[in-house]
Write a protein that holds these residues in place. Structure first.
Motif, PDB file in Angstrom:
ATOM      1  N   ARG A  99      -4.411  -5.747  -2.392  1.00  0.00           N
ATOM      2  CA  ARG A  99      -5.196  -4.543  -2.709  1.00  0.00           C
ATOM      3  C   ARG A  99      -5.909  -4.020  -1.470  1.00  0.00           C
ATOM      4  O   ARG A  99      -6.040  -2.811  -1.288  1.00  0.00           O
ATOM      5  CB  ARG A  99      -6.199  -4.852  -3.818  1.00  0.00           C
ATOM      6  N   TYR A 100      -6.395  -4.920  -0.638  1.00  0.00           N
ATOM      7  CA  TYR A 100      -7.045  -4.494   0.607  1.00  0.00           C
ATOM      8  C   TYR A 100      -6.071  -3.696   1.466  1.00  0.00           C
ATOM      9  O   TYR A 100      -6.381  -2.580   1.915  1.00  0.00           O
ATOM     10  CB  TYR A 100      -7.558  -5.710   1.378  1.00  0.00           C
ATOM     11  N   HIS A 101      -4.898  -4.234   1.712  1.00  0.00           N
ATOM     12  CA  HIS A 101      -3.930  -3.556   2.581  1.00  0.00           C
ATOM     13  C   HIS A 101      -3.441  -2.254   1.949  1.00  0.00           C
ATOM     14  O   HIS A 101      -3.187  -1.277   2.662  1.00  0.00           O
ATOM     15  CB  HIS A 101      -2.763  -4.491   2.885  1.00  0.00           C
ATOM     16  N   ALA A 102      -3.328  -2.217   0.627  1.00  0.00           N
ATOM     17  CA  ALA A 102      -2.929  -0.971  -0.039  1.00  0.00           C
ATOM     18  C   ALA A 102      -3.976   0.114   0.182  1.00  0.00           C
ATOM     19  O   ALA A 102      -3.646   1.287   0.422  1.00  0.00           O
ATOM     20  CB  ALA A 102      -2.710  -1.219  -1.532  1.00  0.00           C
ATOM     21  N   GLN A 103      -5.256  -0.275   0.118  1.00  0.00           N
ATOM     22  CA  GLN A 103      -6.331   0.695   0.357  1.00  0.00           C
ATOM     23  C   GLN A 103      -6.294   1.209   1.794  1.00  0.00           C
ATOM     24  O   GLN A 103      -6.395   2.414   2.031  1.00  0.00           O
ATOM     25  CB  GLN A 103      -7.683   0.041   0.068  1.00  0.00           C
ATOM     26  N   VAL A 104      -6.138   0.300   2.743  1.00  0.00           N
ATOM     27  CA  VAL A 104      -6.091   0.708   4.149  1.00  0.00           C
ATOM     28  C   VAL A 104      -4.877   1.592   4.406  1.00  0.00           C
ATOM     29  O   VAL A 104      -4.976   2.623   5.086  1.00  0.00           O
ATOM     30  CB  VAL A 104      -6.079  -0.538   5.060  1.00  0.00           C
ATOM     31  N   ASP A 105      -3.728   1.223   3.868  1.00  0.00           N
ATOM     32  CA  ASP A 105      -2.520   2.032   4.052  1.00  0.00           C
ATOM     33  C   ASP A 105      -2.715   3.435   3.481  1.00  0.00           C
ATOM     34  O   ASP A 105      -2.287   4.427   4.088  1.00  0.00           O
ATOM     35  CB  ASP A 105      -1.321   1.364   3.381  1.00  0.00           C
ATOM     36  N   ALA A 106      -3.347   3.525   2.327  1.00  0.00           N
ATOM     37  CA  ALA A 106      -3.589   4.837   1.722  1.00  0.00           C
ATOM     38  C   ALA A 106      -4.526   5.683   2.587  1.00  0.00           C
ATOM     39  O   ALA A 106      -4.345   6.904   2.702  1.00  0.00           O
ATOM     40  CB  ALA A 106      -4.174   4.669   0.322  1.00  0.00           C
ATOM     41  N   MET A 107      -5.515   5.047   3.194  1.00  0.00           N
ATOM     42  CA  MET A 107      -6.439   5.778   4.064  1.00  0.00           C
ATOM     43  C   MET A 107      -5.725   6.317   5.303  1.00  0.00           C
ATOM     44  O   MET A 107      -5.957   7.448   5.730  1.00  0.00           O
ATOM     45  CB  MET A 107      -7.607   4.871   4.454  1.00  0.00           C
ATOM     46  N   VAL A 108      -4.833   5.507   5.874  1.00  0.00           N
ATOM     47  CA  VAL A 108      -4.084   5.966   7.040  1.00  0.00           C
ATOM     48  C   VAL A 108      -3.116   7.072   6.644  1.00  0.00           C
ATOM     49  O   VAL A 108      -2.996   8.092   7.332  1.00  0.00           O
ATOM     50  CB  VAL A 108      -3.340   4.784   7.704  1.00  0.00           C
ATOM     51  N   THR A 109      -2.440   6.902   5.516  1.00  0.00           N
ATOM     52  CA  THR A 109      -1.483   7.910   5.045  1.00  0.00           C
ATOM     53  C   THR A 109      -2.168   9.240   4.754  1.00  0.00           C
ATOM     54  O   THR A 109      -1.548  10.304   4.865  1.00  0.00           O
ATOM     55  CB  THR A 109      -0.770   7.395   3.785  1.00  0.00           C
TER      56      THR A 109
ATOM     57  N   ARG B  22     -14.359  -6.003   7.828  1.00  0.00           N
ATOM     58  CA  ARG B  22     -12.940  -5.707   7.658  1.00  0.00           C
ATOM     59  C   ARG B  22     -12.104  -6.857   8.207  1.00  0.00           C
ATOM     60  O   ARG B  22     -12.608  -7.701   8.975  1.00  0.00           O
ATOM     61  CB  ARG B  22     -12.567  -4.418   8.395  1.00  0.00           C
ATOM     62  N   LEU B  23     -10.836  -6.872   7.828  1.00  0.00           N
ATOM     63  CA  LEU B  23      -9.886  -7.717   8.523  1.00  0.00           C
ATOM     64  C   LEU B  23      -9.581  -7.051   9.856  1.00  0.00           C
ATOM     65  O   LEU B  23      -9.234  -5.869   9.906  1.00  0.00           O
ATOM     66  CB  LEU B  23      -8.591  -7.867   7.723  1.00  0.00           C
TER      67      LEU B  23
END
Length: 385
Positions: A197-207, A222-223
């Protein structure tokens, strides 16, 4: 034992007036030459930051707080020496007490930020302290991020070192954190629950296109996108190196305590982002000179009581690392002496000159004394007051 590393951002100032000077390129050129010529400055220790009035260094991962403190003192002094040769002085100040006109460094990344965020980028002359603590996996790291959120405002309060902005007393202990909060990708985070879920959130922010890459995810914790660490980003750069070591020591214990709670199946406190933002604001506003929000109850409590609660929360981890007695002693001394914000205000009350405040802070930045563990077995390098 978990390793810990520190990144400090420092302010370059005029040695006579105390006003910020955009000489980072000149200082870095000298430091790079030293690295090339083998003069004891490894490549990669020092780096350019957003503004030309800033200089950053990063320590190696360390297991001992004494070694970490020695490295911080060393790189502060090396940077100050090369800054002097370039015509500047070095100050561990999280914002400039004197009026400043920031100068964004030339790079594709920084130019993109200036075009994207406008005045937020142009005015962002702030110096923070980022603490990296090693974690075994992304799953452990996200579990840590979820569990340390309520305690992070206490680190802001301990480190608070930015009471002045553009020549004005802001009434905040850490105004840097309020300026930093203008970034839309900064601040506390909601519960993630898993690395996925963390990486999905970060990916969505970058996208979304609002941020350029994962390096622009400015969560309070953050990681790291570069190292196997949790990166805690809430602290001002500390006026005294001792305070930096204390913040790093407590940050490591926070990570260790959270990881143990996760492995034991203990659920994190879920106060919600709204309350976490209020706690962050309160920590920035009060520093150590007023009430904070107690991490367990989110009710106001004196700073001394909240720091005592933090030490109690971390007691087992600090004891296991051998840092408990030193952390208690150094926290008590910080509460009595005051953080950078209190020291800056006391200096101004005495001199009536913000230029004199900066000059005194230059000396604080480079000071050192030795504080012994209560047991007398270990020492930590700390600045003189």
């Amino acid at each position: 034992m978990r390793t810990v590393g520190v990144e400090e951002e420092l302010l370059l100032v005029d040695p006579v007036t105390g006003a910020p000077r955009a000489l980072a390129s000149e200082v870095l050129d000298r430091l790079t030459k030293c690295a090339v010529e083998g003069d004891g400055v490894p490549a990669g220790v020092f780096a350019r930051e957003l503004q030309g009035q800033q200089l950053e260094f990063g320590t190696r991962p360390q297991s001992g707080m004494e070694e970490l403190g020695a490295e911080i003192v060393r790189w502060r002094r090396v940077a100050a020496r090369h800054a002097r040769e370039a015509g500047a002085a070095l100050a561990a100040l999280a914002t400039s007490p004197l009026p400043a006109r920031p100068a964004v460094n030339v790079s594709h990344r920084y130019q993109w930020m200036e075009e994207q965020f406008g005045l937020t980028t142009q005015e962002q002359l702030t110096c923070g302290c980022h603490v990296h603590v090693s974690v075994a996996s992304d799953d452990e790291g996200v579990a840590v991020v979820d569990r340390i959120q309520p305690w992070l405002p206490v680190l802001t309060a301990l480190s608070a070192n930015s009471p002045y902005w553009q020549g004005t007393d802001t009434l905040y202990g850490s105004y840097r954190s309020r300026v930093w909060g203008r970034w839309p990708m900064s601040g506390p985070t909601a519960f993630f629950g898993s690395a996925e879920r963390y990486h999905a959130q970060v990916d969505a922010m970058v996208t979304s296109g609002v941020v350029r890459d994962r390096g622009m995810i400015y969560f309070d914790a953050r990681l790291s996108h570069r190292y196997p660490t949790v990166e805690i980003r809430v602290a001002d750069v500390c006026l005294e190196a001792t305070t930096t070591v204390l913040v790093a020591c407590l940050a490591r214990a926070l990570v260790e305590t959270a990881a143990r709670d996760w492995r034991s199946g203990h659920e994190p406190l879920r106060h919600g982002v709204g309350l976490l933002r209020l706690a962050a604001w309160r920590g920035a506003r009060s520093g150590l000179d007023g009430d904070l929000l107690h991490p367990l109850t989110m009710r106001p409590a004196p700073a001394q009581a909240v720091t005592a609660a933090l030490l109690d929360h971390l007691r087992e981890a600090l004891d296991d690392s051998g840092d408990l007695a030193w952390a208690r002693k150094t926290t008590a001394e910080l509460l009595a002496r005051g953080n950078g914000a209190r020291i800056q205000r006391a200096l101004y009350a005495h001199t009536g000159s913000l230029g004199d405040v900066v000059a005194a802070c230059v000396r604080h930045t480079l000071g050192e004394r030795q504080l012994r563990y209560p047991a007398g077995e270990r020492t930590h390098p700390t600045p003189s007051t």
